[in-house]
Scaffold this motif. Structure first.
Motif, PDB file in Angstrom:
ATOM      1  N   SER A  41       0.733  -8.263 -11.793  1.00 40.17           N
ATOM      2  CA  SER A  41       1.691  -9.140 -11.871  1.00 40.17           C
ATOM      3  C   SER A  41       3.152  -9.474 -10.005  1.00 40.17           C
ATOM      4  O   SER A  41       2.571  -8.948  -9.592  1.00 40.17           O
ATOM      5  N   GLU A  42       3.882 -10.054 -10.522  1.00 38.82           N
ATOM      6  CA  GLU A  42       5.006 -10.803  -9.352  1.00 38.82           C
ATOM      7  C   GLU A  42       5.282  -8.969  -9.015  1.00 38.82           C
ATOM      8  O   GLU A  42       5.256  -8.885  -7.940  1.00 38.82           O
ATOM      9  N   ASN A  43       5.818  -8.709  -9.576  1.00 37.10           N
ATOM     10  CA  ASN A  43       6.504  -7.701  -9.781  1.00 37.10           C
ATOM     11  C   ASN A  43       5.607  -6.589  -8.192  1.00 37.10           C
ATOM     12  O   ASN A  43       5.996  -5.688  -7.944  1.00 37.10           O
ATOM     13  N   ASP A  44       4.558  -6.125  -9.348  1.00 35.48           N
ATOM     14  CA  ASP A  44       3.661  -4.890  -8.496  1.00 35.48           C
ATOM     15  C   ASP A  44       3.470  -5.847  -7.097  1.00 35.48           C
ATOM     16  O   ASP A  44       2.345  -4.581  -6.911  1.00 35.48           O
ATOM     17  N   LEU A  45       2.481  -6.838  -7.081  1.00 34.08           N
ATOM     18  CA  LEU A  45       2.423  -7.109  -6.053  1.00 34.08           C
ATOM     19  C   LEU A  45       3.096  -7.082  -4.964  1.00 34.08           C
ATOM     20  O   LEU A  45       2.678  -6.920  -3.770  1.00 34.08           O
ATOM     21  N   ASN A  46       4.437  -7.935  -5.285  1.00 37.34           N
ATOM     22  CA  ASN A  46       5.443  -7.403  -4.884  1.00 37.34           C
ATOM     23  C   ASN A  46       5.138  -5.808  -4.147  1.00 37.34           C
ATOM     24  O   ASN A  46       5.953  -5.580  -2.956  1.00 37.34           O
ATOM     25  N   ARG A  47       5.508  -5.076  -5.064  1.00 34.30           N
ATOM     26  CA  ARG A  47       5.781  -3.566  -4.730  1.00 34.30           C
ATOM     27  C   ARG A  47       4.669  -3.063  -3.779  1.00 34.30           C
ATOM     28  O   ARG A  47       4.952  -2.246  -2.858  1.00 34.30           O
ATOM     29  N   ILE A  48       3.881  -3.836  -3.951  1.00 30.01           N
ATOM     30  CA  ILE A  48       2.894  -2.772  -2.811  1.00 30.01           C
ATOM     31  C   ILE A  48       2.462  -3.535  -1.351  1.00 30.01           C
ATOM     32  O   ILE A  48       2.946  -3.174  -0.924  1.00 30.01           O
ATOM     33  N   LEU A  49       3.398  -4.517  -1.106  1.00 30.00           N
ATOM     34  CA  LEU A  49       3.275  -5.161   0.054  1.00 30.00           C
ATOM     35  C   LEU A  49       4.339  -4.629   0.485  1.00 30.00           C
ATOM     36  O   LEU A  49       4.599  -4.636   1.735  1.00 30.00           O
ATOM     37  N   ASN A  50       5.509  -4.897   0.071  1.00 33.23           N
ATOM     38  CA  ASN A  50       6.477  -3.997   0.937  1.00 33.23           C
ATOM     39  C   ASN A  50       6.751  -2.378   1.472  1.00 33.23           C
ATOM     40  O   ASN A  50       6.794  -2.835   2.054  1.00 33.23           O
ATOM     41  N   ASN A  51       5.627  -2.095   0.723  1.00 38.55           N
ATOM     42  CA  ASN A  51       4.882  -1.195   1.593  1.00 38.55           C
ATOM     43  C   ASN A  51       4.037  -0.504   2.310  1.00 38.55           C
ATOM     44  O   ASN A  51       3.454   0.282   2.713  1.00 38.55           O
ATOM     45  N   MET A  52       3.176  -1.797   2.891  1.00 38.78           N
ATOM     46  CA  MET A  52       2.109  -2.006   3.929  1.00 38.78           C
ATOM     47  C   MET A  52       2.874  -2.720   5.149  1.00 38.78           C
ATOM     48  O   MET A  52       3.644  -3.233   5.054  1.00 38.78           O
ATOM     49  N   ASN A  53       2.965  -1.385   5.641  1.00 41.98           N
ATOM     50  CA  ASN A  53       3.389  -1.770   7.659  1.00 41.98           C
ATOM     51  C   ASN A  53       2.848  -3.154   8.086  1.00 41.98           C
ATOM     52  O   ASN A  53       3.962  -3.770   8.525  1.00 41.98           O
ATOM     53  N   ASN A  54       1.792  -2.753   8.061  1.00 39.02           N
ATOM     54  CA  ASN A  54       1.479  -4.434   9.040  1.00 39.02           C
ATOM     55  C   ASN A  54       0.286  -5.318   8.067  1.00 39.02           C
ATOM     56  O   ASN A  54      -0.553  -6.344   9.524  1.00 39.02           O
ATOM     57  N   LEU A  55       0.560  -5.166   7.049  1.00 34.78           N
ATOM     58  CA  LEU A  55      -0.066  -5.983   6.318  1.00 34.78           C
ATOM     59  C   LEU A  55      -0.018  -8.009   6.233  1.00 34.78           C
ATOM     60  O   LEU A  55       1.066  -8.445   6.977  1.00 34.78           O
ATOM     61  N   LYS A  56      -1.058  -8.500   7.660  1.00 32.58           N
ATOM     62  CA  LYS A  56      -0.880  -9.635   8.250  1.00 32.58           C
ATOM     63  C   LYS A  56      -2.326 -10.673   7.514  1.00 32.58           C
ATOM     64  O   LYS A  56      -2.020 -11.902   7.137  1.00 32.58           O
ATOM     65  N   SER A  57      -3.332  -9.871   6.329  1.00 34.29           N
ATOM     66  CA  SER A  57      -3.536 -10.891   4.887  1.00 34.29           C
ATOM     67  C   SER A  57      -4.227 -10.375   4.145  1.00 34.29           C
ATOM     68  O   SER A  57      -3.629  -9.300   3.449  1.00 34.29           O
ATOM     69  N   LEU A  58      -4.187 -11.138   2.731  1.00 33.04           N
ATOM     70  CA  LEU A  58      -4.197 -10.417   1.483  1.00 33.04           C
ATOM     71  C   LEU A  58      -5.325 -11.616   0.524  1.00 33.04           C
ATOM     72  O   LEU A  58      -5.163 -12.583   1.044  1.00 33.04           O
ATOM     73  N   ALA A  59      -6.148 -11.143  -0.217  1.00 37.32           N
ATOM     74  CA  ALA A  59      -7.271 -11.935  -0.698  1.00 37.32           C
ATOM     75  C   ALA A  59      -7.006 -11.140  -1.807  1.00 37.32           C
ATOM     76  O   ALA A  59      -7.001 -10.224  -2.102  1.00 37.32           O
ATOM     77  N   VAL A  60      -8.397 -12.678  -2.855  1.00 35.65           N
ATOM     78  CA  VAL A  60      -8.298 -11.696  -3.810  1.00 35.65           C
ATOM     79  C   VAL A  60      -9.832 -11.486  -3.886  1.00 35.65           C
ATOM     80  O   VAL A  60     -10.373 -12.099  -3.468  1.00 35.65           O
ATOM     81  N   SER A  61     -10.935 -10.277  -4.538  1.00 30.62           N
ATOM     82  CA  SER A  61     -11.526 -10.285  -4.192  1.00 30.62           C
ATOM     83  C   SER A  61     -12.140 -11.541  -4.682  1.00 30.62           C
ATOM     84  O   SER A  61     -12.870 -11.796  -6.158  1.00 30.62           O
ATOM     85  N   LYS A  62     -14.124 -11.828  -4.314  1.00 35.61           N
ATOM     86  CA  LYS A  62     -15.326 -12.570  -4.832  1.00 35.61           C
ATOM     87  C   LYS A  62     -16.260 -12.322  -5.073  1.00 35.61           C
ATOM     88  O   LYS A  62     -16.780 -12.941  -5.161  1.00 35.61           O
ATOM     89  N   ILE A  63     -15.871 -11.198  -5.365  1.00 32.80           N
ATOM     90  CA  ILE A  63     -16.849 -10.285  -5.871  1.00 32.80           C
ATOM     91  C   ILE A  63     -17.431 -10.713  -7.586  1.00 32.80           C
ATOM     92  O   ILE A  63     -16.648 -11.023  -8.060  1.00 32.80           O
ATOM     93  N   ASN A  64     -19.088 -11.470  -7.581  1.00 34.15           N
ATOM     94  CA  ASN A  64     -19.455 -12.313  -9.033  1.00 34.15           C
ATOM     95  C   ASN A  64     -18.556 -12.785  -9.428  1.00 34.15           C
ATOM     96  O   ASN A  64     -18.494 -13.918 -10.449  1.00 34.15           O
TER      97      ASN A  64
END
Length: 96
Positions: A41-64
């Motif tokens: 969800s948007e809320n959970d993604l933003n909670r994760i992002l807000n805790n990441m100090n140096n995050l420059k890139s974000l992706a969704v896995s492409k496995i299979n």
């Protein structure tokens, strides 16, 4: 399976949101299903992002080529350090 948090290195500069194939490969099939559906969800993604100090890139896995379902109707984030976002495998039906 809903992704609600992140318990890894908070100083990473690149984060990949895992899909069902990633969880299956890691042996995290909690309901013994052959087809693991993953959502975030948007809320959970933003909670994760807000805790990441140096995050420059974000992706969704492409496995299979498995998708991660977006469970909200919008997608907004305020993470100024993000310069690359690759969301090709994010299923956004219903989002605006």
């Amino acid at each position: 399976m809903n992704i609600i948090g992140y318990h890894g290195d908070l100083n990473l500069d690149h984060l990949i949101i895992p899909n069902g194939a990633d969880f299956a490969k890691a042996g995290k099939n909690i309901n013994n299903s052959k087809d693991i559906k993953v959502a975030i969800s948007e809320n959970d993604l933003n909670r994760i992002l807000n805790n990441m100090n140096n995050l420059k890139s974000l992706a969704v896995s492409k496995i299979n080529n498995e998708k991660v379902k977006w469970t909200d109707t919008s997608l907004q984030t305020n993470k100024p350090s993000l310069v690359n976002i690759e969301l090709n495998n994010l299923e956004t039906r219903g989002a605006s």
